[in-house]
Design a protein around this motif. Sequence first.
Motif, short mmCIF file in Angstrom:
data_model
loop_
_atom_site.label_atom_id
_atom_site.label_comp_id
_atom_site.label_asym_id
_atom_site.label_seq_id
_atom_site.Cartn_x
_atom_site.Cartn_y
_atom_site.Cartn_z
N ASP A 451 -0.91 3.17 5.47
CA ASP A 451 -1.26 1.91 5.26
C ASP A 451 -0.58 1.86 3.66
OD1 ASP A 451 -2.47 -0.36 4.66
OD2 ASP A 451 -4.76 0.39 4.44
N VAL A 452 -0.76 0.61 3.34
CA VAL A 452 0.00 0.30 2.00
C VAL A 452 -1.43 -0.56 1.21
CG1 VAL A 452 1.66 -0.93 0.42
CG2 VAL A 452 2.30 0.13 2.69
N ARG A 453 -1.73 -0.18 0.01
CA ARG A 453 -2.58 -0.62 -0.56
C ARG A 453 -2.20 -1.00 -2.20
NH1 ARG A 453 -7.13 3.47 -0.55
NH2 ARG A 453 -5.22 4.79 -0.42
N CYS A 454 -2.68 -1.80 -2.69
CA CYS A 454 -2.45 -2.35 -4.34
C CYS A 454 -3.79 -1.89 -4.97
CB CYS A 454 -2.40 -3.57 -4.50
SG CYS A 454 -2.13 -4.26 -5.86
N LEU A 455 -3.71 -0.79 -5.96
CA LEU A 455 -4.79 -0.21 -6.59
C LEU A 455 -4.71 -0.60 -8.23
CD1 LEU A 455 -4.56 3.27 -5.09
CD2 LEU A 455 -5.97 1.53 -4.37
N PRO A 456 -5.89 -0.61 -8.85
CA PRO A 456 -5.87 -0.80 -10.08
C PRO A 456 -5.07 -0.01 -10.86
CG PRO A 456 -8.17 -0.72 -9.07
CD PRO A 456 -7.14 -0.17 -8.07
N ASN A 457 -4.33 -0.58 -11.98
CA ASN A 457 -3.53 0.25 -12.54
C ASN A 457 -3.51 -0.27 -14.23
OD1 ASN A 457 -1.53 2.35 -13.60
ND2 ASN A 457 0.08 0.99 -12.99
N GLU A 458 -3.27 0.43 -15.18
CA GLU A 458 -3.30 -0.33 -16.57
C GLU A 458 -1.81 -0.43 -16.86
OE1 GLU A 458 -5.03 2.33 -19.19
OE2 GLU A 458 -7.16 1.90 -18.68
N GLY A 459 -1.58 -1.67 -17.22
CA GLY A 459 -0.10 -1.84 -17.57
C GLY A 459 0.75 -2.45 -16.52
N GLY A 460 0.17 -2.86 -15.43
CA GLY A 460 1.12 -3.35 -14.43
C GLY A 460 0.42 -2.98 -12.86
N ALA A 461 1.41 -3.13 -11.84
CA ALA A 461 1.02 -2.99 -10.56
C ALA A 461 0.99 -1.50 -10.05
CB ALA A 461 1.49 -4.18 -9.84
N LEU A 462 0.41 -1.13 -9.06
CA LEU A 462 0.50 0.12 -8.50
C LEU A 462 0.26 0.06 -7.03
CD1 LEU A 462 0.57 3.14 -8.40
CD2 LEU A 462 -1.87 3.68 -8.87
N PHE A 463 1.34 0.48 -6.21
CA PHE A 463 1.06 0.01 -4.64
C PHE A 463 1.23 1.64 -4.22
CE2 PHE A 463 2.50 -3.95 -5.89
CZ PHE A 463 2.07 -4.44 -5.04
N VAL A 464 0.41 1.83 -3.28
CA VAL A 464 0.39 3.30 -2.70
C VAL A 464 0.57 3.40 -1.27
CG1 VAL A 464 -1.18 5.45 -2.36
CG2 VAL A 464 -1.35 3.96 -4.49
N VAL A 465 1.46 4.16 -0.57
CA VAL A 465 1.77 4.14 0.56
C VAL A 465 1.36 5.64 1.36
CG1 VAL A 465 3.37 3.93 2.50
CG2 VAL A 465 3.70 2.77 0.23
N THR A 466 0.54 5.35 2.07
CA THR A 466 -0.18 6.72 2.86
C THR A 466 0.48 6.77 4.24
OG1 THR A 466 -1.97 5.36 3.80
CG2 THR A 466 -2.03 6.54 1.71
N LEU A 467 1.12 7.95 4.59
CA LEU A 467 1.95 8.25 5.95
C LEU A 467 1.28 9.60 6.45
CD1 LEU A 467 5.45 7.47 4.46
CD2 LEU A 467 4.00 6.10 6.09
N PRO A 468 1.54 9.69 7.79
CA PRO A 468 0.86 10.86 8.33
C PRO A 468 1.78 12.16 8.05
CG PRO A 468 2.03 9.52 10.30
CD PRO A 468 2.03 8.54 8.70
N ARG A 469 1.25 13.06 8.11
CA ARG A 469 2.13 14.50 7.40
C ARG A 469 2.82 14.98 8.83
NH1 ARG A 469 -1.75 19.14 4.80
NH2 ARG A 469 0.34 20.04 5.06
N GLY A 470 4.09 15.64 8.56
CA GLY A 470 4.67 16.24 9.41
C GLY A 470 4.50 17.81 9.52
N GLU A 471 5.33 18.36 10.22
CA GLU A 471 5.43 20.02 10.30
C GLU A 471 6.31 20.50 9.68
OE1 GLU A 471 5.02 21.25 14.43
OE2 GLU A 471 3.01 20.33 14.78
N ARG A 472 6.36 21.48 8.78
CA ARG A 472 7.42 21.92 7.96
C ARG A 472 7.93 23.08 8.95
NH1 ARG A 472 5.09 23.66 2.12
NH2 ARG A 472 4.45 21.00 1.38
N ARG A 473 9.31 23.15 8.72
CA ARG A 473 10.14 24.11 9.42
C ARG A 473 10.44 25.32 8.67
NH1 ARG A 473 14.72 20.22 12.33
NH2 ARG A 473 13.28 19.03 13.47
N GLY A 474 10.37 26.59 9.12
CA GLY A 474 10.51 27.64 8.51
C GLY A 474 9.90 27.92 6.98
#
Length: 474
Positions: A451-474
């Motif tokens: 998802d993409v959300r706009c969250l409260p932030n002092e002094g400007g806008a804050l956009f937070v992108v959440t994505l599913p985790r992947g698998e690390r190699r090695g």
Amino acid sequence: MAAPALRSGSLRRRTIVAVLALVAVLLIVLSVVVDVALGARLRGQIEERLRDRAAAAASLVGTVDDTDLAERLSDQGLAVRIDSAGGGSIVAGPSPEQLRDGPRGPGGPGPGEPAAPQPTATGSAVTVVASSVGGDDDLVTLSSTLSDGSTLTLTASAVGVQDTLVQVRWIMAIASAVVLALAAGAVIVIVRATLRPLDQVSEVARSIGAGERGRRLRPTRPDTEIGRVATALDDMLDDVVGAEEAARGAERRLRAFLSDAAHELRTPVAGIRAAADTLVRADLEGPDREMLAAQVAREAARASRLVDDLLMMARVDRGLELTRADVDLRGLVRAEAERAPLLYPHLDLRATVPDAPVVASVDVDRIGQVLSNLIENAARATGGRGSVRVGVNEGPTEVVVTVADDGPGVAEGDRERIFDRLVRLDPARSSTGVGLGLPIARGIARAHGGDVRCLPNEGGALFVVTLPRGERRG
């Protein structure tokens, strides 16, 4: 294959007919049982009477002659036949044919009537050795072998039994008809009261079809059969009304979207047309001609970008086809941070990434477009000269990318509205955009399961992108 049609016969009529049919069957069974039991009982009484007479005759053997014995027995309305051991036969009383006609014997009971008990001799050695009962529907015959070797045959009329059974059958038929009529009236009243809730269901359904979308059944006993039907109907109506409202809202948004898109396209198209007409009709040379050509190119690029954004929104609505891979987002964030100065030379953009890899299962090109749209939105909000911070972190269940700027920020009431299509806020945040970058970014992120959300932030806008985790190699 079409579903079979619902059998919609009258439930009230079928219930009444079924109950009355059951009552009729029970009455018929009762009548048959009474008829059989009563007939057997009456014939049994006649047989008992004949046995009593045979026992009385046995006690008189040796004290009276056979002729006197036969006359005594025949006086009780019986047909008597005595076959002596020596071969002689004595017949007395009415014939079997006369007994079938049902005459009342002199001094004796009528057919089918039990006889009064007769005194029997006691202490006599002469008894009935053997006896058997026979006859047909109108006669009952008892053959007895006496102790002196003679055979006594007594025949009594059973016509009275049949007459009694006929009377009982008529009584049972009339009583059954009366009971059936009373049962029909009672069943009609009970079924009508029992099925009244179904009439209420029909009334509510018709009222809802007429436009009263808020009406519901709301059963008081949802655990009963009709209560479960009413509850299911209420749930279905809620879903239908909700779907109808959602469809109307989608239609309104679609109309507004088409109107806004046409309005946005009209401006660059009008600029291109005006510049092209001037180039064709006017005899321009030098800087003026170059200026008009640059305006045509600029407006064409603007229109082309708007069309591309509209096509991307259509793909998002239809469902994006993603080519997923486990990617370290640190490299993607650095690449977008390095590309931004080429487009916005005066923008202060810094990327903050951790030392450890941050792996997400994403489509690289699509997520790159999300970051590009968010950075472009931040650049417009700050006039291309502000400060933008991009960061990436790995959470317990997801990967988080943040884009923050020091622009005017987003009011609390607009933090969801900015993700609607073709929505632009005050000029400070949307000087050149058309309002499709943020909706496209959210649509791509949600297609990944984030998802993409706009969250409260002092002094400007804050956009937070959440994505599913992947698998690390090695």
